[in-house]
Scaffold this motif. Structure first.
Motif, PDB file in Angstrom:
ATOM      1  N   GLY A 141     -20.317 -16.976  29.491  1.00 20.41           N
ATOM      2  CA  GLY A 141     -19.095 -16.827  29.765  1.00 20.41           C
ATOM      3  C   GLY A 141     -18.565 -16.607  28.750  1.00 20.41           C
ATOM      4  O   GLY A 141     -16.821 -15.977  29.247  1.00 20.41           O
ATOM      5  N   LEU A 142     -19.212 -16.134  27.745  1.00 19.23           N
ATOM      6  CA  LEU A 142     -18.363 -15.760  26.357  1.00 19.23           C
ATOM      7  C   LEU A 142     -17.969 -14.072  26.712  1.00 19.23           C
ATOM      8  O   LEU A 142     -19.048 -13.539  27.222  1.00 19.23           O
ATOM      9  CB  LEU A 142     -18.676 -15.394  25.335  1.00 19.23           C
ATOM     10  N   PRO A 143     -17.010 -13.306  26.652  1.00 22.17           N
ATOM     11  CA  PRO A 143     -16.294 -12.414  27.104  1.00 22.17           C
ATOM     12  C   PRO A 143     -17.595 -11.727  26.051  1.00 22.17           C
ATOM     13  O   PRO A 143     -17.525 -10.032  26.581  1.00 22.17           O
ATOM     14  CB  PRO A 143     -14.679 -12.140  26.695  1.00 22.17           C
ATOM     15  N   TYR A 190     -10.397 -18.087  24.718  1.00 14.60           N
ATOM     16  CA  TYR A 190     -12.065 -18.829  25.512  1.00 14.60           C
ATOM     17  C   TYR A 190     -12.472 -19.982  24.292  1.00 14.60           C
ATOM     18  O   TYR A 190     -13.422 -21.368  24.658  1.00 14.60           O
ATOM     19  CB  TYR A 190     -13.035 -17.604  25.860  1.00 14.60           C
ATOM     20  N   SER A 191     -12.436 -19.056  23.074  1.00 17.49           N
ATOM     21  CA  SER A 191     -13.379 -20.246  22.420  1.00 17.49           C
ATOM     22  C   SER A 191     -12.074 -20.896  22.443  1.00 17.49           C
ATOM     23  O   SER A 191     -13.074 -22.174  21.562  1.00 17.49           O
ATOM     24  CB  SER A 191     -13.726 -19.700  21.079  1.00 17.49           C
ATOM     25  N   GLU A 234     -10.231 -22.483  23.477  1.00 17.45           N
ATOM     26  CA  GLU A 234      -9.846 -24.082  24.767  1.00 17.45           C
ATOM     27  C   GLU A 234     -11.475 -24.663  24.420  1.00 17.45           C
ATOM     28  O   GLU A 234     -10.970 -25.756  24.534  1.00 17.45           O
ATOM     29  CB  GLU A 234      -9.739 -23.110  26.202  1.00 17.45           C
ATOM     30  N   ILE A 247     -21.488 -21.943  28.880  1.00 15.97           N
ATOM     31  CA  ILE A 247     -20.614 -21.930  28.305  1.00 15.97           C
ATOM     32  C   ILE A 247     -20.656 -20.592  27.126  1.00 15.97           C
ATOM     33  O   ILE A 247     -19.675 -19.377  26.862  1.00 15.97           O
ATOM     34  CB  ILE A 247     -20.320 -23.134  27.191  1.00 15.97           C
ATOM     35  N   ARG A 263      -9.223 -11.853  24.557  1.00 17.35           N
ATOM     36  CA  ARG A 263     -10.163 -12.531  25.855  1.00 17.35           C
ATOM     37  C   ARG A 263     -11.252 -13.572  25.279  1.00 17.35           C
ATOM     38  O   ARG A 263     -11.115 -14.846  25.250  1.00 17.35           O
ATOM     39  CB  ARG A 263     -11.013 -12.412  26.314  1.00 17.35           C
ATOM     40  N   GLU A 264     -12.138 -13.022  24.196  1.00 17.86           N
ATOM     41  CA  GLU A 264     -13.047 -13.709  23.398  1.00 17.86           C
ATOM     42  C   GLU A 264     -12.478 -15.037  22.286  1.00 17.86           C
ATOM     43  O   GLU A 264     -12.811 -16.026  22.466  1.00 17.86           O
ATOM     44  CB  GLU A 264     -14.095 -13.358  22.354  1.00 17.86           C
TER      45      GLU A 264
END
Lengths: 96, 96, 96, 96, 96, 96, 96, 96, 96, 96
Positions: free
Chosen positions: D70-72, D30-31, D33, D67, D26-27
């Motif tokens: 919200g980091l996993p 997320y990064s 995107e 942002i 997920r990290e």
């Protein structure tokens, strides 16, 4: 290209002994293979500490990171890296 | 017997240039003589800093101190010493 | 090869203004020439501080040190260097 | 508006591997995107460390915090933020 | 956009008193003009220290740096900046 | 009387989620009640960190401690307190 | 209201002796007057250091700052302040 | 003979509550008995922290250590000790 | 009663040599007289540093401070004091 | 050859008491045997801390490390080593 590296090892005291033994054996083999290849040029124990000072000779930062992050003990280490170069007062022409 | 030494140099900016030049020349000669004798085994510049990592091979603590306190730049240095020994994972039989 | 560098500048308050002006002019020209060559890839001011974060792209540690120790403000700076590499999560194939 | 961010990751060694794998996937997504959107302008690995230096381009402090928090991996990170701006010696007109 | 700033002042003890007086007068006028404009929203003395905690409300990092680096005492200050935002537990809708 | 407080929150990652949710709900209610009473004058989130800067207006040290030690998250916080007062350069007559 | 204060004194070695003597005499008189008034409740020398631990009893933060910033040695001191209160395990009803 | 002691308490969050309650009750009784004997001359809470500043009056270092190492909370404390003496500016003849 | 003391000496580089020589001669005489009296029980040089570890045997804190603050080099020293006592694992009945 | 060693002990609070007791008994026997042999020349408790200052007399760095890494409490200790030598102001001819 040379890098000075200090590694401090901190293995959790409640890690199962068999697991610790297995990691340490892999660590030693991994280190010795890199020493034989010439990439891990020096490794010294620091008296009284579970730590070492090492000197690596690698082609670039990426190779250094690949080696260090591949250490079996990596997740139990605190690592500090300093890029080195030949000192202007050295009596040798290379960086040894 | 090996010692790891980090030396950070901080020469006062208002030291007369002639005096600085003279000290630096003596420092270089002093260092090179010790390198030739085998007592100052390694000296590396740390990239971006007025500092070096060195390895000394001396017979005891007293000899190490005699060498370090005799550095022409000693009064302008911050020095940290760590005693070293052969690492159990080293592939060599001696402490190199 | 990339290096992350933090530079903190501390000019003695009693440095003659003409000398300071002259050093700062040389510093700016030196920096801009390296930026144009591509070796000093980024330079950012840190808000509220007389300091910058920079990224250098050089061929090895020795070139990095040659550049940094040649800064006209070098003797008034505290410098910290970290070797960088492409992050595995980067969306780009190179190290930009 | 630019921010310099250093992230140090420290995942507990006894986190179940499946959970770690899932968070890391997920990290990364997320990064990437955020990198594609242009808000996460740079990300570099620091050699030898489970850490990165990043540069974010966001519209304000609130967006930066949204942002980062919200980091996993946020709960396993130590984060340091420095606001950046164009350096007066930059050869570019913008803040790149 | 809000920033938390800590300023520690350290005036050299041998600065000529007339010069110190003149700088302090300019500092006060500079600060009060920014307070009246709303950009320097709060300034508090820290008991027992020659230091203050301040809150700035500016449009971006560049404006913050322009203000701080323009402080008449800037060269005698150590400054730390933290970007702020509305706290999710705040009872107010804005960032006051 | 004003106090500047920095709170860093560090919730153990293995705290049962239901317990964490319950504590956080109580923390928010506790904070908001004190904000409405005027004793917790400001609370700001620090960008990128699980931390806040706050300003308290209390009648004495004992009341400050009663409030802080009563925080539902107190056992998971690191807290730093600095007593504040009106700054001599403030344009306001009170301590706002 | 009580405050714990640590004061470290660092007089420049090249301050003219007459000036140092005069400041120290004023410092002593200033301290003793405040001790007699009850505001400077305790002062102890820390063995081996040019430093003291003190306890002040003042009506608020502003009075504490007025006292400390009025110390003749203030510009040569590093001061740390901690607000105190009666400990719940104290056998006394007041804060002594 | 006086000693200044700072005690920071850090009880593991997962200590069973009954055990914590029992230790805290013994700690309070232990402290109060020593206060009544005159050996624990002062104890103050530091606002916002689970910590205290204390002053002990003991006959020697050994007695101080016997008292501190006997604290029921000793294993959960970080302790710093400073030997004190009468300050030359004190208005009192003894060390109070 | 024993105290462990670390002394770091930092003589200003521009102190007139005659003055330095005179202070150092007085320092040595002062130290040796106290060694002969038994109050300065041990003094060791720390290799590579202008510093020593010492052990003092004095009757109380006041005597320790009188000795240390009377050192001719006191104003050029940073001193750290730790009270010592017999270790429970010592094979000797006294504190040697 | 002498070494100054500081050992800080930190036994996990949830180590089974029987295991702790057994380790401590071995630690004491190990220490006393080395004291009797003359290699562990001094050991002093630091007042208020679970720590000691020790002086070792060994033939080289390797022997020092063998002794320290063999301590039954080694995995629960933080250790700092400083090489010592006779001080030039010592009144004794040897390093005692």
């Amino acid at each position: 290209m040379l890098f000075h590296v200090r590694m401090d090892v901190n293995i959790p005291y409640d890690l199962p002994p068999a697991e610790a033994t297995e990691i340490l054996a892999r660590e030693k083999a991994y280190s010795q293979e890199l020493q034989r290849s010439g990439k891990w040029r020096h490794i010294w124990r620091i008296a009284g500490e579970y730590a070492n000072y090492s000197v690596f000779d690698v082609k670039d930062n990426a190779e250094l990171h690949e080696i260090l992050s591949g250490l079996p003990l990596f997740k139990f280490m605190h690592i500090e890296v300093s890029p080195l170069l030949r000192h202007p007062s050295s009596i040798r022409d290379d960086d040894t």
